[in-house]
Enzyme design. Sequence first.
Site, mmCIF file in Angstrom:
data_model
loop_
_atom_site.group_PDB
_atom_site.id
_atom_site.type_symbol
_atom_site.label_atom_id
_atom_site.label_comp_id
_atom_site.label_asym_id
_atom_site.label_seq_id
_atom_site.Cartn_x
_atom_site.Cartn_y
_atom_site.Cartn_z
ATOM 1 C CG HIS A 138 25.054 9.172 -26.162
ATOM 2 N ND1 HIS A 138 25.216 10.527 -26.158
ATOM 3 C CD2 HIS A 138 26.017 8.677 -25.336
ATOM 4 C CE1 HIS A 138 26.211 10.855 -25.349
ATOM 5 N NE2 HIS A 138 26.735 9.753 -24.845
ATOM 6 C CD GLU A 181 23.091 14.193 -23.107
ATOM 7 O OE1 GLU A 181 23.436 13.196 -22.471
ATOM 8 O OE2 GLU A 181 21.942 14.678 -23.053
ATOM 9 N NE ARG A 214 26.269 11.423 -20.354
ATOM 10 C CZ ARG A 214 26.281 10.152 -19.980
ATOM 11 N NH1 ARG A 214 26.888 9.232 -20.706
ATOM 12 N NH2 ARG A 214 25.702 9.778 -18.851
ATOM 13 C CG ASP A 252 -0.214 0.010 2.521
ATOM 14 O OD1 ASP A 252 1.036 -0.097 2.510
ATOM 15 O OD2 ASP A 252 -0.882 0.140 3.565
ATOM 16 C CG ASP A 311 20.496 15.843 -18.293
ATOM 17 O OD1 ASP A 311 21.317 15.163 -17.650
ATOM 18 O OD2 ASP A 311 19.992 15.467 -19.371
ATOM 19 C CG HIS A 369 15.176 12.428 -22.314
ATOM 20 N ND1 HIS A 369 15.332 11.075 -22.275
ATOM 21 C CD2 HIS A 369 16.396 12.943 -22.002
ATOM 22 C CE1 HIS A 369 16.596 10.779 -21.957
ATOM 23 N NE2 HIS A 369 17.244 11.901 -21.782
ATOM 24 C CG ASP A 385 23.745 12.091 -16.734
ATOM 25 O OD1 ASP A 385 23.107 13.065 -16.286
ATOM 26 O OD2 ASP A 385 23.565 11.622 -17.881
ATOM 27 C CG HIS A 416 20.453 4.586 -19.773
ATOM 28 N ND1 HIS A 416 19.391 4.316 -20.596
ATOM 29 C CD2 HIS A 416 20.842 5.843 -20.094
ATOM 30 C CE1 HIS A 416 19.164 5.365 -21.384
ATOM 31 N NE2 HIS A 416 20.035 6.290 -21.095
ATOM 32 C CG HIS A 421 17.967 15.344 -24.065
ATOM 33 N ND1 HIS A 421 17.430 15.984 -22.983
ATOM 34 C CD2 HIS A 421 19.077 14.701 -23.611
ATOM 35 C CE1 HIS A 421 18.178 15.716 -21.912
ATOM 36 N NE2 HIS A 421 19.199 14.954 -22.264
ATOM 37 C CD GLU A 446 23.517 15.779 -19.944
ATOM 38 O OE1 GLU A 446 23.797 14.877 -19.125
ATOM 39 O OE2 GLU A 446 22.444 15.820 -20.583
HETATM 40 N N1 GLY Z 1 20.390 12.194 -17.817
HETATM 41 C C1 GLY Z 1 19.716 11.774 -18.952
HETATM 42 C C2 GLY Z 1 20.374 12.239 -20.154
HETATM 43 O O1 GLY Z 1 21.471 12.742 -20.107
HETATM 44 O O2 GLY Z 1 19.816 12.195 -21.217
HETATM 45 MN MN MN Z 2 20.905 14.592 -21.055
HETATM 46 MN MN MN Z 3 22.318 13.529 -18.333
#
Ligand code: GLY
Ligand code: MN
Ligand code: MN
Length: 406
Positions: A319, A353, A374, A33, A247, A330, A236, A219, A323, A376
């Site tokens: 990738h 990114e 990465r 619950d 982000d 996103h 990230d 991910h 975005h 970003e």
């Molecule tokens: N943190 C999700 C992305 O970078 O798209």
């Molecule tokens: Mn992102």
């Molecule tokens: Mn990200």
Amino acid sequence: MIHKSRRQKLLNQIEDNGLIILSTNPENIRNGDVLYPFRPDSDFWYLTGFKEPECIAVISKDNYSIFLRERDPEREIWDGERLGVSRANEALMSDNAYPISELNQKLPQLISKSEHIYFDIDNTYRGSEILEMIPKSKLKSIKHLINEMRLHKDELEISLMRHAASISVKAHELAMQKVRSGMFEYEITSLFDQIFRANNAEHAYPPIVAGGKNSCILHYINNDQELHENDLLLIDSGCEYEGYASDITRTFPVSGKFSNAQKEIYSIVLDAQKVAIDEMYVGNNIRAPHFEASRVIKEGLISIGLMKPNDDIRKFYMHGTGHWLGMDVHDVGDYNIEDSPRRFEEGMVMTVEPGIYIRGDAKIDTKFHNIGIRIEDDVLITKNGPEVLTGSLVKEIDDIESIMTK
Ligand code: GLY
Ligand code: MN
Ligand code: MN
């Protein structure tokens, strides 16, 4: 007030006798619950400002009606105060407020006056019931018009996004300062929890805190492994503040000093990110940042002997470069218009990114193995060029090494 003007702007784009139905998302069970903390549907929040569950808004040019939960002294002991029907019109600037229990009686009447009923069923509270009340011939989708509005951020949204960005910057700085070999990824994750909560924000998405080989898992969210002296740490993580996401990704050495191999790869990603940001100006093709970042990454990897001109860059960079960012990490908004990439416009926010990910099984010099990098940032498109909302967070090699040794 802002929500009223957004509703007005939306109504101006539909027929005079059009009617828009918006519904929140349902509450979700976590287990038994226990419910997940409720987070309103972004469109609903954007247009009503109301954050309670079990609520439906019916909007037309001459009437704004809201269906919501009634006050319930017994439930409020457990779950907290509800707005309730009698206070709704004043608080939400609606014309009529009804108990949600009267939806089935009242909604058909409201619908009957209109020839164009705008409703999207996706993941909404009581969506299939509402759909059954709408004659098929009158049904239209409103999503696209709302998406376009949300894609172009207004002043309030931009200020909330700046604030979200500043909170996330603080958390990344703290992580750079606190990391030591022997710590676990979750100990670093907890710094983000702490800074976000201390600033009345929450995670906009599950944080990725990935040391060593985990930095190559795009991910990765387990965040439960030990950090070692020679590892890179890719983080990230971004908070959501008042419905708006940030982000950010930074990658740095656990030891505080990049190895030469790590520096080589990092410099390529950083160069790629900078050329990508330079492409983010009004009128430019929104795919340009990705084209340019990919070009720089490819040239960089060729120059250090990790790729040949005919190799596919996706082996190391698999990738996209960005975005839309807003209420959803996103965020909504078309990327193409009639099959062609759209152009940047003022008030759009996009992430940038680029990354390079070299797994431990790559058939190249082992000094490059398990390097996932990465970088970003979040970029607001302005008439004066790109404004990096997260730009105060260090990303040059020297600046990272210096903040880590302080
Ligand atoms: N943190 C999700 C992305 O970078 O798209
Ligand atoms: Mn992102
Ligand atoms: Mn990200």
